[in-house]
Design a protein around this motif. Structure first.
Motif, PDB file in Angstrom:
ATOM      1  N   UNK A 142       2.371  -6.582  -6.095  1.00 40.24           N
ATOM      2  CA  UNK A 142       2.447  -6.552  -4.632  1.00 40.24           C
ATOM      3  C   UNK A 142       1.512  -5.511  -4.009  1.00 40.24           C
ATOM      4  N   UNK A 143       1.443  -4.271  -4.527  1.00 35.51           N
ATOM      5  CA  UNK A 143       0.475  -3.333  -3.951  1.00 35.51           C
ATOM      6  C   UNK A 143      -0.972  -3.804  -4.076  1.00 35.51           C
ATOM      7  N   UNK A 144      -1.317  -4.427  -5.201  1.00 41.39           N
ATOM      8  CA  UNK A 144      -2.683  -4.910  -5.391  1.00 41.39           C
ATOM      9  C   UNK A 144      -2.998  -6.048  -4.436  1.00 41.39           C
ATOM     10  N   UNK A 145      -2.046  -6.954  -4.233  1.00 38.40           N
ATOM     11  CA  UNK A 145      -2.248  -8.033  -3.268  1.00 38.40           C
ATOM     12  C   UNK A 145      -2.437  -7.485  -1.859  1.00 38.40           C
ATOM     13  N   UNK A 146      -1.636  -6.497  -1.506  1.00 43.97           N
ATOM     14  CA  UNK A 146      -1.741  -5.903  -0.171  1.00 43.97           C
ATOM     15  C   UNK A 146      -3.101  -5.251   0.027  1.00 43.97           C
ATOM     16  N   UNK A 147      -3.564  -4.540  -0.969  1.00 45.27           N
ATOM     17  CA  UNK A 147      -4.831  -3.821  -0.858  1.00 45.27           C
ATOM     18  C   UNK A 147      -6.031  -4.762  -0.943  1.00 45.27           C
ATOM     19  N   UNK A 167      -3.827   4.897   0.577  1.00 48.07           N
ATOM     20  CA  UNK A 167      -2.817   5.842   1.070  1.00 48.07           C
ATOM     21  C   UNK A 167      -1.673   5.081   1.734  1.00 48.07           C
ATOM     22  N   UNK A 168      -2.018   4.109   2.589  1.00 44.08           N
ATOM     23  CA  UNK A 168      -0.994   3.315   3.277  1.00 44.08           C
ATOM     24  C   UNK A 168      -0.172   2.514   2.272  1.00 44.08           C
ATOM     25  N   UNK A 169      -0.849   1.886   1.327  1.00 38.72           N
ATOM     26  CA  UNK A 169      -0.158   1.036   0.358  1.00 38.72           C
ATOM     27  C   UNK A 169       0.730   1.877  -0.556  1.00 38.72           C
ATOM     28  N   UNK A 170       0.224   3.016  -1.007  1.00 37.15           N
ATOM     29  CA  UNK A 170       1.023   3.873  -1.881  1.00 37.15           C
ATOM     30  C   UNK A 170       2.269   4.373  -1.163  1.00 37.15           C
ATOM     31  N   UNK A 171       2.127   4.707   0.109  1.00 40.42           N
ATOM     32  CA  UNK A 171       3.292   5.160   0.870  1.00 40.42           C
ATOM     33  C   UNK A 171       4.294   4.034   1.055  1.00 40.42           C
ATOM     34  N   UNK A 172       3.786   2.836   1.341  1.00 44.81           N
ATOM     35  CA  UNK A 172       4.662   1.698   1.596  1.00 44.81           C
ATOM     36  C   UNK A 172       5.444   1.293   0.349  1.00 44.81           C
ATOM     37  N   UNK A 173       4.782   1.325  -0.806  1.00 45.31           N
ATOM     38  CA  UNK A 173       5.418   0.868  -2.043  1.00 45.31           C
ATOM     39  C   UNK A 173       5.900   2.027  -2.912  1.00 45.31           C
ATOM     40  N   UNK A 174       5.902   3.254  -2.382  1.00 52.08           N
ATOM     41  CA  UNK A 174       6.314   4.443  -3.138  1.00 52.08           C
ATOM     42  C   UNK A 174       5.563   4.539  -4.461  1.00 52.08           C
ATOM     43  N   UNK A 175       4.272   4.253  -4.413  1.00 50.74           N
ATOM     44  CA  UNK A 175       3.430   4.324  -5.613  1.00 50.74           C
ATOM     45  C   UNK A 175       3.030   5.782  -5.826  1.00 50.74           C
ATOM     46  N   UNK A 176       3.304   6.366  -6.969  1.00 44.39           N
ATOM     47  CA  UNK A 176       3.099   7.808  -7.157  1.00 44.39           C
ATOM     48  C   UNK A 176       1.649   8.186  -7.443  1.00 44.39           C
ATOM     49  N   UNK A 177       0.752   7.846  -6.528  1.00 43.91           N
ATOM     50  CA  UNK A 177      -0.648   8.205  -6.679  1.00 43.91           C
ATOM     51  C   UNK A 177      -1.015   9.374  -5.791  1.00 43.91           C
ATOM     52  N   UNK A 178      -2.309   9.659  -5.692  1.00 44.48           N
ATOM     53  CA  UNK A 178      -2.740  10.798  -4.881  1.00 44.48           C
ATOM     54  C   UNK A 178      -2.554  10.516  -3.395  1.00 44.48           C
ATOM     55  N   UNK A 179      -2.548   9.229  -3.007  1.00 46.16           N
ATOM     56  CA  UNK A 179      -2.353   8.895  -1.601  1.00 46.16           C
ATOM     57  C   UNK A 179      -0.990   9.311  -1.090  1.00 46.16           C
ATOM     58  N   UNK A 180       0.045   8.912  -1.809  1.00 47.64           N
ATOM     59  CA  UNK A 180       1.388   9.314  -1.402  1.00 47.64           C
ATOM     60  C   UNK A 180       1.572  10.826  -1.520  1.00 47.64           C
ATOM     61  N   UNK A 181       0.884  11.443  -2.495  1.00 44.62           N
ATOM     62  CA  UNK A 181       0.977  12.891  -2.643  1.00 44.62           C
ATOM     63  C   UNK A 181       0.399  13.607  -1.434  1.00 44.62           C
ATOM     64  N   UNK A 182      -0.736  13.124  -0.925  1.00 41.55           N
ATOM     65  CA  UNK A 182      -1.363  13.809   0.211  1.00 41.55           C
ATOM     66  C   UNK A 182      -0.573  13.591   1.492  1.00 41.55           C
ATOM     67  N   UNK A 183       0.103  12.447   1.616  1.00 38.41           N
ATOM     68  CA  UNK A 183       0.965  12.241   2.782  1.00 38.41           C
ATOM     69  C   UNK A 183       2.096  13.261   2.787  1.00 38.41           C
TER      70      UNK A 183
END
Length: 288
Positions: free
Chosen positions: A152-157, A224-240
Motif C-alpha cells: 500500500x505505501x508503494x502504491x501510494x507513492x 514523508x507523507x506516506x511514511x507518516x500515513x502508514x506509520x512506516x519507520x523511515x527517516x520521513x516519519x522520524x523527521x516529522x
C-alpha cells in the motif's frame, strides 16, 4: 525551525517527565548553547559536520548519524517500491499510448494519468487503506512487517509519479518516432519492435530522466507523507516527530542528507545521458 514556536528544552523536559525549576531550564539552555547567537550555533553545527559529527538528538540522546543510518534503509526500500510501481504503470501506459495515439489505449492512459495527477498522495493512501485494509481486509495498514506491508505505501507513492512519467514518455516517443533516423531504420527493414524499443525509447527517456532527477526532492517529500500515513519507520516519519519535538539536530541532519541524496541522483542521471544517447559521448570526444 528557529522561527517556529516552541522550545526544544521544554520538549526535552516534557519527554523526560521531570519536575524542573526555572534555573534548571536556564542551565539546560546554556548547556545546549541556546544562549549564544543563532549564527554562532549554526557555525558550531557546520564545523561539526566537517568532522562528520551531526550532533546528538535532544530527545533520544543518540548520535543523529546513527539515527539516520538506522532509518535510512527502510526509506530507501519504500522509495524503491514506489519506483517499481511507477515503472510498472508508466512504462506500459506510455508505450501503448505512443504506439496507438488517439485510440482507446491512449484515451485510457489519459484517464489514468488524470486521476493520478489530480489525487493528492495522502488522499490516495486513505482510499487504498479504506478499500484494501478496511473493506476487503487484504492488506495491513501500518508498520513494518513482511512484503505485504510495503504494497500500500508503494502504491501510494508510485501512482502519482506514474501519471506524470506516462504522459512524458508518450510525448517523447511520438516525437522520436517522427525523426529521420527512425524512417531510415524502417527503410533498412529493421523490425518495428526493435525500432520502437531500442531506438525511439532510448531517445524518449532523456527528458524523463531529466525530470526524474529534478523531482527527487518531491519524491522524498512524498515519502514523508506516506511514511507518516502508514506509520512506516523511515527517516520521513522520524523527521516529522523531530519537527514536533523541536529536535533541531535531527531535522538539520535529515535536510543535509536529502541534499546530498539529490546531488548524487542528479550526477547519476548525467552519467546515464551518455549511455542513452551516444551523441553526448561523441560531442564530448570531439571537444577533447
Amino acid at each position: 525551525m528557529k522561527l517556529a514556536p516552541g522550545d526544544p528544552v521544554l520538549a526535552m523536559l516534557q519527554f523526560d517527565e521531570m519536575h524542573v525549576t526555572q534555573a534548571d531550564e536556564e542551565m539546560l539552555h546554556k548547556e545546549l548553547g541556546f544562549d549564544q547567537p543563532m549564527l554562532v550555533q549554526y557555525g558550531r553545527w557546520v564545523f561539526g559536520i566537517l568532522r562528520l559529527d551531526f550532533g546528538e538528538s535532544y530527545i533520544k540522546g543518540k548520535p543523529v548519524l546513527d539515527e539516520l543510518m538506522d532509518r535510512l534503509p527502510l526509506t530507501i526500500l519504500l522509495t524503491f517500491g514506489g519506483l517499481v510501481v511507477m515503472t510498472m504503470i508508466a512504462l506500459p501506459l506510455g508505450l501503448l499510448a505512443a504506439k496507438y495515439p488517439n485510440k482507446w489505449p491512449d484515451h485510457a492512459g489519459r484517464i489514468i494519468a488524470l486521476i493520478g495527477a489530480s489525487i493528492p498522495s495522502f488522499w490516495m493512501g486513505l482510499l487504498l487503506i479504506y478499500t484494501f485494509a478496511w473493506k476487503l481486509s487484504w492488506l495491513p495498514t501500518m508498520g513494518k512487517g513482511g512484503v505485504e506491508t510495503l504494497i500500500l505505501p508503494s502504491l501510494t507513492l508510485g501512482f502519482a509519479m506514474a501519471a506524470v512519467y506516462a504522459r512524458m514518455l508518450r510525448a517523447g516517443l511520438i516525437e522520436s518516432l517522427s525523426q529521420e533516423y527512425i524512417r531510415a531504420a524502417r527503410a533498412r527493414g529493421i523490425a518495428e519492435w526493435r525500432i520502437f524499443l531500442r531506438h525511439a525509447l532510448r531517445a524518449a527517456l532523456l527528458p524523463v530522466l531529466t525530470v526524474f532527477g529534478m523531482s527527487m526532492g518531491s519524491l522524498l517529500a512524498g515519502s514523508v507523507v506516506v511514511e507518516t500515513l502508514f506509520s512506516w519507520p523511515g527517516v520521513g516519519s522520524m523527521v516529522v516527530e523531530a519537527i514536533f519535538q523541536r529536535d533541531y539536530p535531527v531535522v538539520q541532519g535529515y535536510i543535509l542528507m536529502t541534499g546530498v541524496f539529490v546531488v548524487i541522483v542528479n550526477l547519476l542521471v548525467d552519467i546515464a545521458y551518455g549511455w542513452l544517447d551516444p551523441r553526448i559521448r561523441l560531442g564530448r570526444s570531439e571537444r577533447e
